[in-house]
Write an enzyme that holds these catalytic residues in place. Structure first.
Site, PDB file in Angstrom:
ATOM      1  N   HIS A  17       0.990 -11.746   9.129  1.00 41.71           N
ATOM      2  CA  HIS A  17       0.990 -11.915  10.580  1.00 41.71           C
ATOM      3  C   HIS A  17       1.763 -10.794  11.260  1.00 41.71           C
ATOM      4  O   HIS A  17       1.328 -10.256  12.283  1.00 41.71           O
ATOM      5  CB  HIS A  17       1.620 -13.258  10.957  1.00 41.71           C
ATOM      6  CG  HIS A  17       0.750 -14.429  10.637  1.00 41.71           C
ATOM      7  ND1 HIS A  17       1.061 -15.717  11.005  1.00 41.71           N
ATOM      8  CD2 HIS A  17      -0.428 -14.521   9.988  1.00 41.71           C
ATOM      9  CE1 HIS A  17       0.115 -16.539  10.598  1.00 41.71           C
ATOM     10  NE2 HIS A  17      -0.789 -15.838   9.968  1.00 41.71           N
ATOM     11  N   GLU A 243      -8.196  -3.667   5.499  1.00 40.76           N
ATOM     12  CA  GLU A 243      -7.856  -2.260   5.297  1.00 40.76           C
ATOM     13  C   GLU A 243      -8.628  -1.682   4.126  1.00 40.76           C
ATOM     14  O   GLU A 243      -9.021  -0.506   4.148  1.00 40.76           O
ATOM     15  CB  GLU A 243      -6.345  -2.122   5.105  1.00 40.76           C
ATOM     16  CG  GLU A 243      -5.570  -2.540   6.358  1.00 40.76           C
ATOM     17  CD  GLU A 243      -4.069  -2.470   6.212  1.00 40.76           C
ATOM     18  OE1 GLU A 243      -3.585  -2.274   5.070  1.00 40.76           O
ATOM     19  OE2 GLU A 243      -3.356  -2.607   7.235  1.00 40.76           O
TER      20      GLU A 243
END
Length: 483
Positions: A17, A243
């Protein structure tokens, strides 16, 4: 103007987060807005945001929120711990609030709800007038170094493998993976990323070997470099998967915590993985070795690299912050434009929504590979005129497609949940009819086929001027005449 980001992270719940919110922090800072992290954590030093303004405090109390938030503040909340009551306090106290949600955890108060995910299908949200929903790939949050990255080549032989279990290796998997794979593959270099919240660093480093490199508390740029050097990755199924997709790095995902369930569902739905591992599977080691050996094959890795390209454009943070600062979606600021290559995933997701498939002639879910072939044929065809609906942030909101047959055009429509029920369908359909007639003024009529139980669509076409010409037991044929 001040923006506050309320989130959490630490040794037991990881730093996912905080990592994704750091991208929103940077976007706000680029706009010269004062911004501060408010973090509920069991550690006071958080390496990934060491150069940012942050406060470590348990903010999960009405008293703190009431005293700290000003009426002029913009608030972003990314939490699995905050109650619905606390979200309500934040919404009421702030100028505007934005809530990041992965699994429909609660019913959110007034504000913007963002699900930065590969799928708009996995989580169902209520349609209402108090929330603006930002869903799907266009809102996936990437750290800035990962935006629009291109993997230049694929090694015929595997030279390097990345092992990354997130900010905290809560199940002590890294030593187990190294034990299974490190010594048996001495020709491969293993790049092991150690997060700041790892409690097992000494045990991991005990696997000292010439073919094992350890990286502690790496920056986003360093992580991108390691990913691009690595031929594939073994990873926790959290924020890192985005990613890896952005760098086109094939990967073996491991579910290490329950909230990663929807990430894995979306990956499978989009055919971006075949198998996901679970840390507590009795046959975890055997399955890991099988997947590892599969990715040793050049053809397998080449196929995944090809599939990953273009899935995420990396502009999610910009779109999210633009929506937060610009206000709610304005009813008069919807636009029609021609479809583009990058719309392929949004069209796929909307077309596979349950409520869209329910009223389609073919109700079967669409396969991603079939969709890619269909989409490329459609946008290259001279007999298709394809409009998409967007807002001022170029957010994909719907589609109107016309198939030209002689002097007729068959219309197909589907709108996203954000604009369903707002009374905009009529105006969007009328505008698309104007645009297609400007482009194809030889047309004499437009035809719409509507299923018998699709009451809303029947009313829509009738309001715009379509006339019912014929019907059978399940399908109605409406015609709009230009002459």
């Amino acid at each position: 103007m001040r923006a506050l980001i309320f989130t959490e992270g630490g040794s037991q719940i990881g730093l996912g987060h905080i990592s994704r919110c750091s991208s929103l922090y940077d976007e706000l800072l680029d706009r010269e807005i004062e911004v501060e992290f408010i973090i509920n954590s069991d550690t006071s030093q958080i390496e990934i945001i060491k150069n940012k303004q942050y406060k470590v405090i348990n903010w999960l109390s009405k008293e703190f929120l009431t005293n700290y938030i000003k009426q002029s503040d913009y608030c972003i909340v990314d939490s699995y711990l905050a109650s619905q009551d606390l979200y309500l306090v934040i919404s009421n106290q702030s100028k505007k609030s934005l809530f990041i949600d992965d699994n429909g955890r609660i019913e959110y108060p007034e504000g913007i709800v963002v699900n930065p995910s590969l799928s708009t299908e996995a989580v169902k949200y209520p349609i209402n007038d108090t929330n603006c929903y930002l869903l799907g790939t266009k809102y996936i949050i990437l750290r800035s170094p990962f935006i629009q990255v291109n993997r230049e080549n694929i090694n015929p032989q595997v030279k390097e493998v990345l092992i990354t279990l997130g900010g905290s290796d809560i199940h002590n998997l890294t030593p187990s993976i190294l034990n299974r794979l490190g010594n048996k593959n001495s020709e491969i270099t293993f790049n092991v990323v150690i997060g700041s919240a790892f409690n097992n660093i000494e045990e991991i480093k005990s696997f000292s070997s010439k073919n094992i490199n350890f990286y502690e508390n790496v920056s986003a740029r360093e992580m991108k470099s390691i990913m691009l050097r690595s031929d594939f990755a073994i990873t926790a199924a959290g924020q890192t998967i985005y990613e890896l997709l952005a760098t086109q790095t094939p990967f073996i995902p491991i579910k290490v915590i329950d909230n990663q369930h929807y990430n894995l569902l979306a990956l499978k739905e989009c055919n971006l993985i075949e198998t996901a591992l679970e840390y507590n599977d009795t046959f975890f080691s055997e399955k890991l070795i099988f997947e590892f050996e599969n990715l040793m094959k050049f053809s397998t890795r080449a196929e995944w690299v090809k599939k990953y390209k273009g899935v995420i454009d990396g502009l999610g943070s910009r779109r999210i912050i633009e929506t937060l600062l610009s206000g709610e979606i304005m009813e008069k600021e919807y636009f029609l434009r021609k479809v583009k290559d990058e719309d392929i995933f949004d069209v796929f997701q909307l077309s596979n929504e349950d409520y869209v498939r329910k009223h389609s002639i073919n109700t079967t879910k669409i396969d991603w590979q079939d969709h890619k072939v269909w989409f490329q044929n459609i946008i290259k065809s001279d007999n298709q005129v394809f409009f998409v609906v967007t807002d001022y942030t170029d957010r994909f909101l719907g589609q109107l497609r016309y198939k030209i047959e002689d002097k007729s055009a068959i219309v197909s429509i589907s709108f996203g949940k954000t604009i369903v029920g707002k009374g905009l369908s009529k105006e969007l359909l009328k505008k698309s009819i104007e645009l297609i007639y400007e482009e194809r003024n030889e047309l004499e009529n437009i035809i719409a086929y509507v299923s018998n139980d699709n009451i809303a669509s029947k009313k829509l076409f009738e309001k715009v001027g379509f006339i019912l010409h014929e019907s059978n037991n399940s399908l109605f044929r409406y015609v709009y005449s230009f002459k």
